[in-house]
Design a protein around this motif. Structure first.
Motif, mmCIF file in Angstrom:
data_model
loop_
_atom_site.group_PDB
_atom_site.id
_atom_site.type_symbol
_atom_site.label_atom_id
_atom_site.label_comp_id
_atom_site.label_asym_id
_atom_site.label_seq_id
_atom_site.Cartn_x
_atom_site.Cartn_y
_atom_site.Cartn_z
ATOM 1 N N UNK A 331 -7.022 -0.736 2.074
ATOM 2 C CA UNK A 331 -6.419 0.489 2.606
ATOM 3 C C UNK A 331 -6.009 1.424 1.481
ATOM 4 N N UNK A 332 -5.355 0.862 0.464
ATOM 5 C CA UNK A 332 -4.841 1.670 -0.642
ATOM 6 C C UNK A 332 -5.967 2.319 -1.439
ATOM 7 N N UNK A 333 -6.996 1.548 -1.749
ATOM 8 C CA UNK A 333 -8.097 2.084 -2.558
ATOM 9 C C UNK A 333 -8.832 3.184 -1.805
ATOM 10 N N UNK A 334 -9.137 2.926 -0.527
ATOM 11 C CA UNK A 334 -9.844 3.937 0.270
ATOM 12 C C UNK A 334 -9.018 5.208 0.370
ATOM 13 N N UNK A 335 -7.730 5.070 0.634
ATOM 14 C CA UNK A 335 -6.869 6.241 0.778
ATOM 15 C C UNK A 335 -6.753 7.004 -0.540
ATOM 16 N N UNK A 336 -6.607 6.260 -1.637
ATOM 17 C CA UNK A 336 -6.484 6.914 -2.947
ATOM 18 C C UNK A 336 -7.752 7.673 -3.323
ATOM 19 N N UNK A 337 -8.898 7.156 -2.901
ATOM 20 C CA UNK A 337 -10.175 7.791 -3.249
ATOM 21 C C UNK A 337 -10.442 9.017 -2.383
ATOM 22 N N UNK A 338 -10.191 8.908 -1.068
ATOM 23 C CA UNK A 338 -10.634 9.985 -0.180
ATOM 24 C C UNK A 338 -9.603 11.100 -0.006
ATOM 25 N N UNK A 339 -8.329 10.821 -0.288
ATOM 26 C CA UNK A 339 -7.331 11.890 -0.133
ATOM 27 C C UNK A 339 -7.444 12.905 -1.277
ATOM 28 N N UNK A 340 -7.142 14.141 -0.953
ATOM 29 C CA UNK A 340 -7.212 15.203 -1.951
ATOM 30 C C UNK A 340 -5.930 15.277 -2.763
ATOM 31 N N UNK A 341 -6.042 15.917 -3.919
ATOM 32 C CA UNK A 341 -4.859 16.171 -4.740
ATOM 33 C C UNK A 341 -3.902 17.107 -4.005
#
Length: 366
Positions: A331-341
């Motif tokens: 969950x954390x990796x996917x969210x960190x990758x796909x969320x924008x700055x």
């Protein structure tokens, strides 16, 4: 004649589950804490022959043992109002007594509720006796008819169906378990304690009542891991040189993550609402991975609630830990990758939105 939609069967079930969940939470925590410290759920507490941990485990166990009664009472009350409480309770007890389990409780609740409506519509009493309707006539007639239907008509088929389903799940191979657990994990997480989650909860609780603990363990571990995954995403994003949360969202995380540890997933809803698509995608992928891991490794908890407190009650506690870690990390990796700055404009718009919400609350108060 009313259609299925007009009968609102799903709405009545979800209403009953909303009544059921606090009992599951309370009883689940009691038995989880008791078993974590070596207690056991006993048939009877004999003075001088039990510890406080035995008492807690027994209190929780007795509470969970009445879940068919609670669901039957809740459904009957949702359908028939206060007159539905007594027959729902009695028919739920009857379902327990004949081994019809959670499915029997659900069907018994519908039977009790609609019998109450039928009695209210078709049984007419003279004016002097109308006061007896809610206290005597409805409870007696609905309980009598519903109890006999449960014992002599639907009890045996329900028991056979439950046994068939239990044997089917017990016979699943590893590849099937992976898919089954993944689907449960995905559906458990995507609406954060909403109707989908509650519908899946009803199904997996039915399975646990028959001794199949894997499905409900998958659901509960996903609910536990999702908020923690949202918290870990903050730090993983920093490794990528990204800032994915506003200051207000970081403050929300400070309460959402501890809530997740004790299996309350709703704390992440404010975060998800600010970025629905990416939040749901990360939750779904992480939930699929966590649910699949739970079923493959056999992280079977004997209680249906408790978050990390469930772990000591599992047949393989290490499997539960691994399942949570997999769910959290994915969950954390996917969210960190796909969320924008997060930009300065995002920070400003978030603050303005919060201020607008506060102003609206003030207006509503006055």
């Amino acid at each position: 004649m009313k259609t299925i939609k007009q009968l609102k069967l799903k709405e009545h079930l979800l209403t009953a589950i909303s009544y059921l969940i606090p009992i599951v939470c309370g009883a689940g925590f009691l038995i989880a804490i008791g078993m974590a410290f070596g207690g056991t759920s006993q048939d009877a507490l004999i003075q001088g022959q039990f510890s406080i941990w035995d008492a807690l485990a027994t209190m929780g166990g007795k509470g969970l043992g009445l879940l068919p009664v609670v669901i039957a009472t809740g459904i009957s009350f949702s359908i028939g109002g206060k007159p539905g409480i007594a027959p729902g309770f009695i028919i739920g007890l009857t379902a327990n007594a004949i081994g019809a389990g959670f499915i029997g409780g659900i069907l018994g609740g519908y039977i009790a509720g609609y019998l109450v409506l039928a009695i209210l519509k078709y049984v007419k009493l003279p004016n002097w006796a109308k006061g007896l309707m809610p206290t005597l006539v409805i409870p007696f007639l609905a309980s009598l008819a519903g109890g006999l239907i449960m014992v002599y008509i639907i009890g045996a088929p329900i028991a056979a169906l439950t046994s068939l389903l239990t044997n089917f799940l017990d016979g699943l191979g590893n590849s099937s378990l992976l898919i089954f657990g993944g689907v449960i994990g995905l559906l458990s997480g995507v609406d954060y304690g909403g109707p989908i989650n509650k519908t899946v909860f009803a199904f997996v609780l039915t399975m646990q009542a028959e001794g199949v603990n894997g499905p409900i363990t998958a659901l509960q571990l996903v609910n536990t891991a999702t908020p923690i995954g949202f918290g870990l995403a903050y730090f993983i994003a920093k490794l990528f040189g990204k800032n994915i949360y506003t200051k207000l969202e970081v403050e929300t995380l400070k309460s959402a993550v501890p809530m997740g540890v004790i299996n309350i997933v709703e704390g992440v809803i404010p975060l998800v609402m600010n970025d629905i698509v990416r939040g749901v995608v990360a939750t779904a992928i992480g939930g699929f991975a966590g649910g699949a891991t739970t079923m493959i490794l056999g992280a079977d908890a004997t209680v249906p609630f408790g978050g990390v407190l469930m772990i000591p009650t599992m047949s393989r506690p290490w499997a539960g830990v691994i399942a949570i870690l997999v769910n959290v990390v994915v969950t954390a990796v996917v969210l960190a990758v796909i969320k924008k700055n997060v930009t300065a404009e995002d920070e400003l718009s978030q603050v303005e939105k919060e201020e607008a919400d506060i102003d609206l609350e003030d207006i509503q108060i006055f």
